[in-house]
Design a protein around this motif. Structure first.
Motif, PDB file in Angstrom:
ATOM      1  N   LEU A 194     -73.144  91.570  -0.019  1.00 50.75           N
ATOM      2  CA  LEU A 194     -73.238  90.165  -0.410  1.00 50.75           C
ATOM      3  C   LEU A 194     -74.665  89.708  -0.693  1.00 50.75           C
ATOM      4  CD1 LEU A 194     -70.627  88.454   1.953  1.00 50.75           C
ATOM      5  CD2 LEU A 194     -70.425  88.911  -0.488  1.00 50.75           C
ATOM      6  N   GLN A 195     -75.662  90.435  -0.202  1.00 49.66           N
ATOM      7  CA  GLN A 195     -77.035  90.032  -0.483  1.00 49.66           C
ATOM      8  C   GLN A 195     -77.419  90.297  -1.939  1.00 49.66           C
ATOM      9  OE1 GLN A 195     -80.001  92.388   1.637  1.00 49.66           O
ATOM     10  NE2 GLN A 195     -78.544  94.069   1.784  1.00 49.66           N
ATOM     11  N   CYS A 196     -76.544  90.992  -2.666  1.00 48.32           N
ATOM     12  CA  CYS A 196     -76.814  91.279  -4.079  1.00 48.32           C
ATOM     13  C   CYS A 196     -76.366  90.138  -4.995  1.00 48.32           C
ATOM     14  CB  CYS A 196     -76.122  92.577  -4.499  1.00 48.32           C
ATOM     15  SG  CYS A 196     -76.644  94.028  -3.550  1.00 48.32           S
ATOM     16  N   VAL A 197     -75.579  89.176  -4.485  1.00 50.36           N
ATOM     17  CA  VAL A 197     -75.148  88.037  -5.291  1.00 50.36           C
ATOM     18  C   VAL A 197     -76.104  86.876  -5.054  1.00 50.36           C
ATOM     19  CG1 VAL A 197     -72.747  88.794  -5.197  1.00 50.36           C
ATOM     20  CG2 VAL A 197     -73.573  87.154  -3.517  1.00 50.36           C
ATOM     21  N   THR A 198     -75.999  85.854  -5.900  1.00 49.12           N
ATOM     22  CA  THR A 198     -77.003  84.789  -5.883  1.00 49.12           C
ATOM     23  C   THR A 198     -77.082  84.070  -4.540  1.00 49.12           C
ATOM     24  OG1 THR A 198     -75.372  83.305  -6.881  1.00 49.12           O
ATOM     25  CG2 THR A 198     -76.922  84.410  -8.359  1.00 49.12           C
ATOM     26  N   PHE A 199     -75.951  83.690  -3.961  1.00 49.39           N
ATOM     27  CA  PHE A 199     -76.018  82.985  -2.687  1.00 49.39           C
ATOM     28  C   PHE A 199     -76.403  83.902  -1.547  1.00 49.39           C
ATOM     29  CE2 PHE A 199     -74.527  79.015  -4.378  1.00 49.39           C
ATOM     30  CZ  PHE A 199     -74.930  78.093  -3.430  1.00 49.39           C
ATOM     31  N   GLY A 200     -76.341  85.218  -1.787  1.00 49.50           N
ATOM     32  CA  GLY A 200     -76.890  86.151  -0.815  1.00 49.50           C
ATOM     33  C   GLY A 200     -78.394  86.019  -0.691  1.00 49.50           C
ATOM     34  N   TRP A 201     -79.082  85.593  -1.788  1.00 48.70           N
ATOM     35  CA  TRP A 201     -80.524  85.349  -1.720  1.00 48.70           C
ATOM     36  C   TRP A 201     -80.817  84.224  -0.723  1.00 48.70           C
ATOM     37  CZ3 TRP A 201     -81.148  84.517  -7.715  1.00 48.70           C
ATOM     38  CH2 TRP A 201     -80.680  85.646  -8.393  1.00 48.70           C
ATOM     39  N   VAL A 202     -79.960  83.190  -0.746  1.00 49.69           N
ATOM     40  CA  VAL A 202     -80.140  82.072   0.180  1.00 49.69           C
ATOM     41  C   VAL A 202     -79.963  82.551   1.618  1.00 49.69           C
ATOM     42  CG1 VAL A 202     -79.268  79.808   0.859  1.00 49.69           C
ATOM     43  CG2 VAL A 202     -79.366  80.427  -1.567  1.00 49.69           C
ATOM     44  N   CYS A 203     -78.931  83.362   1.847  1.00 45.81           N
ATOM     45  CA  CYS A 203     -78.682  83.883   3.196  1.00 45.81           C
ATOM     46  C   CYS A 203     -79.832  84.766   3.658  1.00 45.81           C
ATOM     47  CB  CYS A 203     -77.372  84.663   3.213  1.00 45.81           C
ATOM     48  SG  CYS A 203     -75.904  83.667   2.865  1.00 45.81           S
ATOM     49  N   ARG A 204     -80.384  85.548   2.749  1.00 47.26           N
ATOM     50  CA  ARG A 204     -81.519  86.393   3.092  1.00 47.26           C
ATOM     51  C   ARG A 204     -82.746  85.538   3.451  1.00 47.26           C
ATOM     52  NH1 ARG A 204     -82.532  91.068   5.095  1.00 47.26           N
ATOM     53  NH2 ARG A 204     -81.111  92.113   3.655  1.00 47.26           N
ATOM     54  N   GLY A 205     -82.980  84.480   2.685  1.00 46.29           N
ATOM     55  CA  GLY A 205     -84.101  83.601   2.975  1.00 46.29           C
ATOM     56  C   GLY A 205     -83.953  82.879   4.302  1.00 46.29           C
ATOM     57  N   HIS A 206     -82.715  82.578   4.688  1.00 46.60           N
ATOM     58  CA  HIS A 206     -82.467  81.876   5.941  1.00 46.60           C
ATOM     59  C   HIS A 206     -82.561  82.803   7.147  1.00 46.60           C
ATOM     60  CE1 HIS A 206     -80.857  78.836   8.631  1.00 46.60           C
ATOM     61  NE2 HIS A 206     -79.856  79.630   8.974  1.00 46.60           N
ATOM     62  N   GLY A 207     -82.372  84.102   6.906  1.00 45.01           N
ATOM     63  CA  GLY A 207     -82.428  85.045   8.017  1.00 45.01           C
ATOM     64  C   GLY A 207     -81.081  85.519   8.489  1.00 45.01           C
ATOM     65  N   ASP A 208     -80.030  85.322   7.693  1.00 44.45           N
ATOM     66  CA  ASP A 208     -78.719  85.855   8.051  1.00 44.45           C
ATOM     67  C   ASP A 208     -78.768  87.380   8.073  1.00 44.45           C
ATOM     68  OD1 ASP A 208     -77.699  83.297   8.206  1.00 44.45           O
ATOM     69  OD2 ASP A 208     -76.983  83.281   6.146  1.00 44.45           O
ATOM     70  N   PHE A 209     -77.875  87.982   8.843  1.00 45.50           N
ATOM     71  CA  PHE A 209     -77.904  89.426   9.048  1.00 45.50           C
ATOM     72  C   PHE A 209     -76.857  90.094   8.167  1.00 45.50           C
ATOM     73  CE2 PHE A 209     -77.356  93.485  11.113  1.00 45.50           C
ATOM     74  CZ  PHE A 209     -78.635  93.796  11.573  1.00 45.50           C
ATOM     75  N   PHE A 210     -77.277  91.142   7.453  1.00 46.54           N
ATOM     76  CA  PHE A 210     -76.380  91.883   6.574  1.00 46.54           C
ATOM     77  C   PHE A 210     -76.091  93.243   7.205  1.00 46.54           C
ATOM     78  CE2 PHE A 210     -78.407  88.801   3.845  1.00 46.54           C
ATOM     79  CZ  PHE A 210     -77.352  88.349   3.077  1.00 46.54           C
ATOM     80  N   LEU A 211     -74.813  93.498   7.409  1.00 46.70           N
ATOM     81  CA  LEU A 211     -74.377  94.697   8.118  1.00 46.70           C
ATOM     82  C   LEU A 211     -73.693  95.647   7.140  1.00 46.70           C
ATOM     83  CD1 LEU A 211     -74.284  95.762  11.089  1.00 46.70           C
ATOM     84  CD2 LEU A 211     -71.961  94.852  11.198  1.00 46.70           C
ATOM     85  N   LEU A 212     -74.153  96.890   7.109  1.00 51.79           N
ATOM     86  CA  LEU A 212     -73.561  97.910   6.246  1.00 51.79           C
ATOM     87  C   LEU A 212     -72.559  98.719   7.054  1.00 51.79           C
ATOM     88  CD1 LEU A 212     -73.530  99.340   3.480  1.00 51.79           C
ATOM     89  CD2 LEU A 212     -75.333 100.842   4.347  1.00 51.79           C
ATOM     90  N   GLN A 213     -71.292  98.688   6.628  1.00 51.42           N
ATOM     91  CA  GLN A 213     -70.254  99.428   7.327  1.00 51.42           C
ATOM     92  C   GLN A 213     -70.508 100.926   7.206  1.00 51.42           C
ATOM     93  OE1 GLN A 213     -68.002  98.008   9.134  1.00 51.42           O
ATOM     94  NE2 GLN A 213     -68.158  95.878   8.471  1.00 51.42           N
ATOM     95  N   PRO A 214     -70.236 101.716   8.260  1.00 47.07           N
ATOM     96  CA  PRO A 214     -70.433 103.168   8.188  1.00 47.07           C
ATOM     97  C   PRO A 214     -69.669 103.819   7.036  1.00 47.07           C
ATOM     98  CG  PRO A 214     -70.115 102.494  10.461  1.00 47.07           C
ATOM     99  CD  PRO A 214     -69.867 101.274   9.610  1.00 47.07           C
ATOM    100  N   VAL A 215     -68.463 103.309   6.739  1.00 50.15           N
ATOM    101  CA  VAL A 215     -67.687 103.862   5.621  1.00 50.15           C
ATOM    102  C   VAL A 215     -68.425 103.635   4.308  1.00 50.15           C
ATOM    103  CG1 VAL A 215     -65.521 103.679   4.337  1.00 50.15           C
ATOM    104  CG2 VAL A 215     -65.502 103.563   6.838  1.00 50.15           C
ATOM    105  N   ASP A 216     -68.983 102.426   4.126  1.00 49.34           N
ATOM    106  CA  ASP A 216     -69.740 102.139   2.904  1.00 49.34           C
ATOM    107  C   ASP A 216     -71.034 102.946   2.864  1.00 49.34           C
ATOM    108  OD1 ASP A 216     -67.837 100.310   2.036  1.00 49.34           O
ATOM    109  OD2 ASP A 216     -68.788  98.656   3.111  1.00 49.34           O
ATOM    110  N   ALA A 217     -71.652 103.177   4.035  1.00 46.90           N
ATOM    111  CA  ALA A 217     -72.878 103.973   4.071  1.00 46.90           C
ATOM    112  C   ALA A 217     -72.616 105.390   3.584  1.00 46.90           C
ATOM    113  CB  ALA A 217     -73.444 103.990   5.490  1.00 46.90           C
TER     114      ALA A 217
END
Length: 373
Positions: A138-161
């Protein structure tokens, strides 16, 4: 014949008006989806020269205000599309304002994020000091930039990794291909640091770790493996992030400060996509219901949940809550309401003045950028 012709003309006029309104809504939401995050990021960049001059609390207050208004824009998408959000169960406004909270919710579609934003938007500036735990993508979409700037945490699932590492190699994603323990440690440390500094007072988490249709088969297999009831309307939650957040919150408690788990059960008849949630042009209006339950520390759980020698104690406690959620949703789909003695209550109206002022701010930032350019 004249009456039939007049009725046909009237219906045609309504259809044309609705079409124009729908097209206007598409244009408005698309502009907001692109320009609001862009102006948010530009504002933070413009503040960098004075970030180390003004007090930290002042900078955080500015960023929190911007973030809260970005959430307000997303909340308006629900109302402008004609959807309705109702609440049932406990009144959590006072709890969210005065206590440290871990908020958990079931997850069916991306629109669940918009529903939660709409439900909690009017609760005492809640989002200013809240942190989301979201999927890494989700950090790759536009509102993900807002979440990144605010300090929200982005978690990568092991399956996706594993999937990403097979495509892009192990240089970046390989370190998360071992169950995600490194990320969980980082999550716990982040929660401890942010709560200890009073920057955050709540965290929102989707413990299921993915959408219902994608997680159902794996959840059913695991339920049969451990002889647990197979759930029909949700999936068994993953406990890693839940435990990490809870440990981080408990580590920085002061004077036995209370910690509350707020359970949000999202109920709606037909799962819809994010496109259907935002645009009512081709899709019917929806009724969303959010049911609240609270579990306070020392009442519903205590430190022994994490300190027990039995590693399955926390898992079993969380599984029990989600089994109850499954029963709640079964009642909702059968009777169109959750089993609660209180009636459905509509969410409070969204404020209009901050919505308009925030658009003026966006136009000012765009104007300022054109001058600087």
């Amino acid at each position: 014949m004249d009456i039939m012709t007049a009725r046909t003309n009237y219906q045609s006029s309504l259809m044309i008006i609705d079409t124009i309104r729908g097209l206007a809504l598409i244009i408005l939401d698309t502009c907001q989806l692109i320009l609001i995050p862009f102006c948010y990021v530009c504002t933070l960049l413009l503040l960098q020269p004075i970030k180390y001059i003004i007090p930290v609390a002042a900078y955080q207050e500015i960023e929190h205000c911007l973030y809260e208004n970005c959430i307000l824009i997303v909340s308006y998408w629900t109302d402008l599309a004609g959807h309705q959000v109702f609440e049932s169960g406990e009144d959590v406004g006072h709890i969210l304002k005065n206590e440290r909270c871990l908020i958990i919710a079931n997850h069916q579609r991306p629109s669940d994020i918009g529903i939660i934003m709409r439900a909690l938007q009017t609760k005492s500036h809640f989002f200013r000091t809240n942190m989301w735990v979201l999927d890494w993508v989700l950090q790759c979409v536009t509102f993900g930039w807002v979440c990144r700037g605010h300090g929200d945490f982005f978690l990568l699932q092991p399956v996706d990794a594993k999937r990403f590492s097979s495509v892009f190699g192990d240089r970046f994603f390989g370190k998360w291909d071992t169950g995600g323990q490194e990320q969980l440690t980082t999550l716990k440390d982040t929660v401890t640091m942010k709560f200890d500094s009073k920057e955050y007072t709540s965290v929102i988490l989707f413990p299921e770790g993915g959408f219902l249709d994608k997680r159902r088969s794996g959840s059913d297999r695991y339920a049969r493996l451990i002889n647990h009831q197979v759930l029909n309307h949700i999936t068994l939650p993953r406990t890693g992030a839940f435990e990490a957040i809870l440990r981080g919150m408990l580590e920085c408690r002061e004077n036995n400060e209370n910690v509350c788990i707020v359970d949000m059960t999202l109920g709606y008849r037909e799962p819809i996509t994010a496109w259907q949630h935002m645009f009512r042009f081709w899709y019917p209006r929806q009724k969303f219901v959010v049911h609240y339950r609270t579990f306070r520390m020392n009442e519903s759980f205590d430190d022994s949940l994490l300190e027990s020698d039995d590693p399955n104690k926390l898992r079993d406690w969380l599984f029990s809550r989600f089994t109850e959620k499954d029963h709640l949703l079964a009642n909702f789909y059968d009777r169109d309401k959750f089993p609660t003695p209180t009636n459905l209550r509509p969410c409070s109206p969204l404020p209009v003045r901050p919505y308009l002022i925030f658009h003026l701010w966006t136009l000012f930032i765009l104007y300022l950028l054109t001058k600087l350019w």
